[in-house]
Design a protein around this motif. Structure first.
Motif, PDB file in Angstrom:
ATOM      1  N   LEU B  44     -48.710  57.765  61.485  1.00  0.00           N
ATOM      2  CA  LEU B  44     -49.638  56.888  60.768  1.00  0.00           C
ATOM      3  C   LEU B  44     -51.044  57.003  61.346  1.00  0.00           C
ATOM      4  CD1 LEU B  44     -49.813  54.612  58.614  1.00  0.00           C
ATOM      5  CD2 LEU B  44     -49.544  52.999  60.484  1.00  0.00           C
ATOM      6  N   VAL B 173     -57.902  51.863  66.272  1.00  0.00           N
ATOM      7  CA  VAL B 173     -56.801  52.097  65.333  1.00  0.00           C
ATOM      8  C   VAL B 173     -55.473  51.682  65.962  1.00  0.00           C
ATOM      9  CG1 VAL B 173     -55.503  53.880  64.094  1.00  0.00           C
ATOM     10  CG2 VAL B 173     -57.989  53.875  64.026  1.00  0.00           C
ATOM     11  N   CYS B 176     -55.113  47.961  65.765  1.00  0.00           N
ATOM     12  CA  CYS B 176     -54.824  47.458  64.406  1.00  0.00           C
ATOM     13  C   CYS B 176     -53.397  47.783  63.978  1.00  0.00           C
ATOM     14  CB  CYS B 176     -55.794  48.050  63.392  1.00  0.00           C
ATOM     15  SG  CYS B 176     -57.455  47.454  63.581  1.00  0.00           S
ATOM     16  N   THR B 177     -53.007  49.059  64.161  1.00  0.00           N
ATOM     17  CA  THR B 177     -51.715  49.459  63.609  1.00  0.00           C
ATOM     18  C   THR B 177     -50.554  49.085  64.525  1.00  0.00           C
ATOM     19  OG1 THR B 177     -51.972  51.647  64.569  1.00  0.00           O
ATOM     20  CG2 THR B 177     -52.615  51.407  62.268  1.00  0.00           C
ATOM     21  N   LEU B 181     -50.614  44.846  63.134  1.00  0.00           N
ATOM     22  CA  LEU B 181     -49.809  45.048  61.927  1.00  0.00           C
ATOM     23  C   LEU B 181     -48.354  44.603  62.080  1.00  0.00           C
ATOM     24  CD1 LEU B 181     -49.633  46.224  59.021  1.00  0.00           C
ATOM     25  CD2 LEU B 181     -48.937  48.364  60.097  1.00  0.00           C
TER      26      LEU B 181
END
Lengths: 188, 566
Positions: B44, B173, B176-177, B181
């Motif tokens: 991802l 990133v 966030c992921t 998330l």
């Protein structure tokens, strides 16, 4: 700065697609898996049980005062400060009104949730004590025995979580629905 | 024992138990160690970087980190302005809500991009679903920004001499992921299974049992609420935030949402301990934060559970506590607990109206934001604490007559100047803003009559709260304040901008400068920073700065109101 602008814009767009789109749709998908009775849906009676309704008629248990008139499309609290004289006069007026409607109740039996407005203005609950002080009035208006109404309160009161954590309370809408149901069965 | 108090003990114990392993997980992510979620997230992340044309392995120095952060934040601000001023004709607007005026859009965009979530609009009538979605995006990525920049400071605190501190985009990133998330998905799932709406349909209209028409706002509430709680954002889907029974339907969801406020801020402290391999330092910092938090919490719960003395004097029972602005399903104790959680962490969501709380609870919520580092916002809370550590190291160094050192790096004049400026910026913004608004109001009370919902001391507190909340990037409010006017929109917008970016730039600069200095191994002469004595020192610095700066203003507001009610 210059070298960063294009990657920044592209990364923002990727995040936009991912977090607004894919994340939201995933949660939407998960919500479809939730069983009927625990998700946000209309109950059999055609009401949203989570959303408080205004009850002012003497034959129903009254819900809490609301700063927004139980508008569930513009919810909110009064935001009145604890020392505001206008606010305190309003509370006094609520107490007086309550005593007029419930002449058998003494002032020190009234719990504070019945004379203060909730934070959302659509609080679906009242405290158990707030239900109990209304029993005499309802018994008189509906011509049912007080014991029966106390039984319904007992039945409908929601205990604290696992009996250990948090408050005890009653959903006013469910309580009043039960009350109507009972009156219909008694008539038959 | 009282079930309301037990509920609070449960919430605090659970969050500590969850924060320790989460801290280790966050530490692993920033150390680029393997975790069991790699199978999903490695591909991802690769996709994110490929689509954005970013090389995540390119090392950056502290200045490059800041440039990258500021650039992407400008992009977000511009996009946010575009969407909010054009919502009325853009798609996903089933309730036909209007676009925002320029000053309100400025305030809202700044507010969400800076992780503040001060809301001068009401969600039900002020935003389309597209507006809500775009604000939800900022809730994810502004929180990601805070965590990423905190990771940069962790890298800088390592035992080595280095100019480069990893790659900003990569940290961002990953935050966030891999952190936000998965947690948001878990929380959102718990919410939809417990009665929070998740739909794209517009308002529903029903007839109530008494025969009146009632409109009910719906929307993609669960997805929104999960991240607003986790990312110390706090901006609610509905006007009254988590007091609304759709946003927070039961005592159980209230537990989930309350835990979500503290989880990541607390875990960041343990993450630091893991990254630097200094667990004892992490526990010292955690201890200072916890003591500070409890000192604000315990009296607040006491005052809320005792109720409003003015109502007691009317002869009403206050067994439930002060119930104005509170919900029966949470009760006064859980509302006070949430209030202190949300103000200590710069979250700013509410489950009860702070404006209606008893005077001294109001003061403790204000103090939580004035100090702003007892756990603090995701990432940035630690940066605020870092400033106080630097100050405490310097003062202790002077007291014992040694060169001040922190983690093997000498602290010199330049770093101290930056630390002092950042420590004084927060009081400056709050007090100047409050003074200005008080001056305007006092000069022309009729023209500004719409500002204050309450007279006297409490009215002053409303203005003080608004600027404190803006400067702490908190976002909660004494919502009686009529704040959707150009003055409040622009003044608070500017305060939020300065109070977000300067306290990021300052600590990163200090950490960056320190990282490039020569590493001096610990010796007998080194001041130990992971001891209770040093913890006490940091606490004293925090308390003295807060007391000196804010006591006069608090005296005019909540303290005066408290004594007027006696």
């Amino acid at each position: 700065m210059k070298n960063n602008i294009i990657p920044a814009i592209r990364l923002t767009l990727v995040c936009l697609v991912f977090f607004c789109g894919i994340y939201t749709l995933t949660v939407y998908g998960i919500s479809k898996l939730a069983p009927e009775d625990s998700s946000f849906k209309k109950s059999e009676s055609g009401f949203y049980e989570n959303v408080g309704q205004s009850f002012t008629s003497d034959k129903y248990f009254h819900s809490r005062p609301s700063a927004v008139g139980y508008n569930a499309a513009g919810s909110g609290g009064s935001n009145k400060g604890p020392s505001n004289p206008d606010y305190l006069a309003e509370v006094q007026a609520r107490i007086d009104t309550f005593l007029v409607h419930n002449p058998d109740i003494k002032k020190d039996e009234i719990p504070s949730d019945l004379v203060t407005a909730s934070g959302s203005g659509i609080d679906p609950h009242i405290s158990v004590q707030a239900a109990k002080v209304q029993v005499k009035r309802i018994a008189k208006v509906r011509n049912i025995s007080e014991t029966t109404i106390h039984q319904i309160i007992e039945q409908q009161s929601e205990k604290s979580l696992l009996g250990l954590f948090g408050t005890e309370k009653i959903n006013v809408l469910k309580l009043n629905l039960k009350l109507d149901q009972l009156t219909t069965t008694l008539k038959q | 024992m009282n079930t309301e108090i037990l509920g609070i003990i449960l919430m605090y114990a659970t969050v500590v138990v969850l924060a320790i392993p989460l801290g280790r997980y966050i530490g692993k992510i920033f150390n680029y160690e393997n975790t069991w979620l790699d199978k999903i997230f490695n591909p991802l992340d690769k996709l994110f970087f490929k689509l954005s044309g970013i090389d995540p392995t390119k090392e950056m120095n502290w200045k490059q980190h800041l440039v990258a952060l500021l650039t992407i934040n400008v992009v977000w601000f511009v996009l946010s302005m575009l969407v909010l001023t054009n919502m009325s004709w853009l798609p996903l607007n089933p309730d036909a809500n209007p676009s925002m005026s320029a000053d309100l859009a400025f305030n809202t965009s700044v507010s969400f991009v800076t992780n503040t979530n001060l809301q001068h609009y009401s969600g039900e009538t002020g935003l389309s679903y597209l507006g809500q979605l775009i604000l939800m995006l900022w809730q994810f990525i502004s929180a990601g920004t805070g965590i990423a920049i905190c990771a940069v400071v962790f890298m800088a605190m390592k035992e080595r001499t280095s100019e480069t501190l990893g790659n900003f985009y990569s940290f961002f990133v990953r935050a966030c992921t891999r952190i936000l998330l998965p947690l948001a998905l878990v929380v959102a799932s718990l919410l939809v299974f417990n009665g929070t709406p998740m739909t794209f349909e517009g308002k529903d209209t029903i007839t109530t049992l008494e025969g009146e028409e009632q409109q009910i706002s719906r929307g993609s509430v669960a997805a929104f609420v999960a991240i607003k709680q986790l990312g110390t954002n706090g901006g609610g889907f509905y006007g009254p935030n988590s007091a609304n029974p759709m946003e927070n339907p039961s005592y159980f969801t209230n537990i989930v949402e309350t835990i979500s406020i503290f989880l990541i801020p607390m875990a960041m402290v343990f993450a630091m301990g893991y990254v630097l391999k200094r667990r004892k330092l992490a526990w010292t910092i955690f201890g200072v934060m916890t003591i500070g938090f409890l000192l604000l919490l315990i009296p607040s719960i006491y005052f809320e559970m005792n109720g409003n003395t003015a109502i007691t004097q009317m002869g009403i029972q206050q067994q439930l506590g002060s119930m104005e602005g509170k919900e029966v399903r949470f009760g006064s104790a859980a509302s006070a607990y949430w209030a202190i959680n949300t103000t200590c962490t710069s979250n700013g969501s509410v489950n009860a109206m702070h404006d209606s709380m008893t005077p001294l609870t109001g003061m403790f919520t204000l103090l939580g934001m004035m100090i702003n580092c007892f756990y603090g916002g995701v990432g940035v809370g630690f940066l605020n604490f870092y400033i106080f550590i630097i100050l405490a190291v310097f003062i202790s160094g002077l007291m014992v007559g040694r060169t001040p050192e922190f983690l093997g790096k000498k602290i010199e004049a330049k770093e101290m100047k930056i630390a002092m400026i950042i420590a004084l910026l927060h009081p400056l913004l709050i007090l100047v803003g409050t003074a200005l608004s008080s001056f305007l109001y006092a000069g022309n009370p009729t023209e500004y009559a719409g500002w204050l919902a309450n007279p006297g001391y409490h009215g002053f507190s409303e203005m003080l709260y608004e600027f404190t909340s803006s400067s702490a990037n908190n976002g909660s409010g004494f919502e009686g304040l009529g704040d959707n006017t150009p003055f409040w929109n622009i003044a608070c917008g500017l305060v939020m901008l300065l109070a977000r970016y300067l306290p990021i730039i300052g600590p990163v600069a200090i950490a960056g400068i320190l990282a490039s200095k020569k590493y001096i191994p610990e010796s007998n002469g080194t001041l130990k920073t992971d001891t209770a004595t040093f913890g006490l020192m940091v606490f004293a610095v925090i308390a003295i700065v807060a007391a000196l700066a804010f006591f006069p203003a608090l005296t005019l507001g909540p303290i005066a109101e408290y004594f007027s009610l006696k």
